[in-house]
Design a protein around this motif. Sequence first.
Motif, mmCIF file in Angstrom:
data_model
loop_
_atom_site.group_PDB
_atom_site.id
_atom_site.type_symbol
_atom_site.label_atom_id
_atom_site.label_comp_id
_atom_site.label_asym_id
_atom_site.label_seq_id
_atom_site.Cartn_x
_atom_site.Cartn_y
_atom_site.Cartn_z
ATOM 1 N N PHE A 1 0.813 -1.213 0.000
ATOM 2 C CA PHE A 1 0.000 0.000 0.000
ATOM 3 C C PHE A 1 0.850 1.268 0.000
ATOM 4 O O PHE A 1 0.347 2.344 0.309
ATOM 5 C CB PHE A 1 -0.924 0.011 1.223
ATOM 6 C CG PHE A 1 -1.943 -1.093 1.213
ATOM 7 C CD1 PHE A 1 -3.112 -0.969 0.474
ATOM 8 C CD2 PHE A 1 -1.722 -2.253 1.932
ATOM 9 C CE1 PHE A 1 -4.052 -1.981 0.466
ATOM 10 C CE2 PHE A 1 -2.660 -3.270 1.928
ATOM 11 C CZ PHE A 1 -3.827 -3.142 1.184
ATOM 12 N N LYS A 2 2.139 1.160 -0.313
ATOM 13 C CA LYS A 2 3.003 2.335 -0.295
ATOM 14 C C LYS A 2 2.571 3.384 -1.309
ATOM 15 O O LYS A 2 2.745 4.581 -1.094
ATOM 16 C CB LYS A 2 4.450 1.912 -0.558
ATOM 17 C CG LYS A 2 5.076 1.083 0.559
ATOM 18 C CD LYS A 2 6.517 0.757 0.243
ATOM 19 C CE LYS A 2 7.149 -0.054 1.373
ATOM 20 N NZ LYS A 2 8.579 -0.383 1.072
ATOM 21 N N GLN A 3 2.008 2.927 -2.431
ATOM 22 C CA GLN A 3 1.598 3.876 -3.463
ATOM 23 C C GLN A 3 0.465 4.783 -2.995
ATOM 24 O O GLN A 3 0.288 5.880 -3.538
ATOM 25 C CB GLN A 3 1.186 3.125 -4.725
ATOM 26 C CG GLN A 3 2.333 2.384 -5.410
ATOM 27 C CD GLN A 3 1.892 1.673 -6.666
ATOM 28 O OE1 GLN A 3 0.697 1.597 -6.953
ATOM 29 N NE2 GLN A 3 2.840 1.148 -7.413
ATOM 30 N N LEU A 4 -0.302 4.331 -1.998
ATOM 31 C CA LEU A 4 -1.392 5.149 -1.486
ATOM 32 C C LEU A 4 -0.887 6.387 -0.764
ATOM 33 O O LEU A 4 -1.650 7.335 -0.538
ATOM 34 C CB LEU A 4 -2.268 4.318 -0.542
ATOM 35 C CG LEU A 4 -2.983 3.109 -1.168
ATOM 36 C CD1 LEU A 4 -3.753 2.354 -0.105
ATOM 37 C CD2 LEU A 4 -3.929 3.560 -2.279
ATOM 38 N N ALA A 5 0.390 6.389 -0.385
ATOM 39 C CA ALA A 5 0.961 7.532 0.325
ATOM 40 C C ALA A 5 1.351 8.670 -0.608
ATOM 41 O O ALA A 5 1.568 9.795 -0.150
ATOM 42 C CB ALA A 5 2.186 7.093 1.131
ATOM 43 N N TRP A 6 1.435 8.398 -1.918
ATOM 44 C CA TRP A 6 1.880 9.427 -2.853
ATOM 45 C C TRP A 6 0.963 10.642 -2.904
ATOM 46 O O TRP A 6 1.464 11.781 -2.942
ATOM 47 C CB TRP A 6 2.062 8.825 -4.252
ATOM 48 C CG TRP A 6 3.368 8.110 -4.405
ATOM 49 C CD1 TRP A 6 3.568 6.767 -4.494
ATOM 50 C CD2 TRP A 6 4.671 8.702 -4.476
ATOM 51 N NE1 TRP A 6 4.899 6.466 -4.609
ATOM 52 C CE2 TRP A 6 5.611 7.640 -4.605
ATOM 53 C CE3 TRP A 6 5.144 10.009 -4.424
ATOM 54 C CZ2 TRP A 6 6.983 7.869 -4.683
ATOM 55 C CZ3 TRP A 6 6.513 10.240 -4.503
ATOM 56 C CH2 TRP A 6 7.403 9.174 -4.635
ATOM 57 N N PRO A 7 -0.360 10.486 -2.928
ATOM 58 C CA PRO A 7 -1.208 11.691 -2.901
ATOM 59 C C PRO A 7 -0.961 12.554 -1.668
ATOM 60 O O PRO A 7 -0.964 13.789 -1.763
ATOM 61 C CB PRO A 7 -2.629 11.117 -2.907
ATOM 62 C CG PRO A 7 -2.476 9.776 -3.548
ATOM 63 C CD PRO A 7 -1.154 9.261 -3.100
ATOM 64 N N TYR A 8 -0.737 11.913 -0.528
ATOM 65 C CA TYR A 8 -0.458 12.663 0.704
ATOM 66 C C TYR A 8 0.888 13.376 0.605
ATOM 67 O O TYR A 8 1.018 14.534 1.047
ATOM 68 C CB TYR A 8 -0.467 11.718 1.899
ATOM 69 C CG TYR A 8 -0.143 12.380 3.213
ATOM 70 C CD1 TYR A 8 -1.084 13.199 3.841
ATOM 71 C CD2 TYR A 8 1.091 12.192 3.812
ATOM 72 C CE1 TYR A 8 -0.788 13.818 5.043
ATOM 73 C CE2 TYR A 8 1.393 12.810 5.015
ATOM 74 C CZ TYR A 8 0.450 13.615 5.631
ATOM 75 O OH TYR A 8 0.750 14.225 6.809
ATOM 76 N N ILE A 9 1.886 12.702 0.008
ATOM 77 C CA ILE A 9 3.199 13.317 -0.152
ATOM 78 C C ILE A 9 3.130 14.525 -1.081
ATOM 79 O O ILE A 9 3.715 15.586 -0.809
ATOM 80 C CB ILE A 9 4.210 12.276 -0.678
ATOM 81 C CG1 ILE A 9 4.421 11.163 0.366
ATOM 82 C CG2 ILE A 9 5.546 12.945 -1.023
ATOM 83 C CD1 ILE A 9 5.290 10.025 -0.130
#
Length: 276
Positions: free
Chosen positions: A4-12
């Motif tokens: 689920f690391k890709q889900l953090a990209w919008p937050y980044i």
Amino acid sequence: MRNFKQLAWPYIVWCAIMLLLPMLLIFAYSVMEQGNEIVHFQLTFDNYIRFFTDPDFLLILWRSLAIAIKTTIICLILGYPIAYFIANRSDKVRNILVLCITLPMWINMLVRTYAWIGLLSSDGIISSILGIFGFGDQELLYTETAVLIGMVYNFLPFMILQINTALCKMDKSLLEASADLGANKVQTFLRVVFPLSLSGVVSGITLVFLPAVSSFFIPKLLGGGQFFLIGNVIENQFITVGEWNFGSAISMIMAAVMMLLMMLVRKVDAKSGKED
């Protein structure tokens, strides 16, 4: 197992646009000379030198730190007993009390601060009560006392909620074990309850001190312009004087001070966690 690391990209990306980019712009303004264009500008540290060499600005910085420390200490003294009382109630009563603490926070902080102007004025309720006890001639509004009252009122819930959360998470069997070993209530509190609630105390101190040291509208409204803090200086540089470069330099200095304080608080919190 899914990744689920890709889900953090919008937050980044959101953090980069809303937090990092504005900070970079403020830093760029702080090291630029007044009136420079974006394409062609000259680096300078005169804005930082001006702040640290002017005794008036250093005095305002010290005053801001002092009143933030006073606010934090008062919130801790008042907030811990309240949080302890709430944590020792039943679940139903605790939820009602927490709601009573958070209910005023649903109203805008600016509106709540405006209400204190009427309460602290010469013909307000508080002055009337003081008059009954023979203190009617004392003016509370536009004083340091008024600013402290406003800050404590606005930031006290943050202290209470953090300490209450830490106390509610505490293992109640430790209290029974302390009693079985012969400890009285005072010894149990000092050796068991308070050490286990330090994480909430540290979090509460952080949530109270950081906004208190940079607050500008509370001293502006309740201090009447006579009690100038560092937040008022930054506002004045941007809105009234129009020296964005110097105001940006002061903002960066305050950001650095807050980051250092947060690192110190985290270090103290980590140390207390290891000892537990």
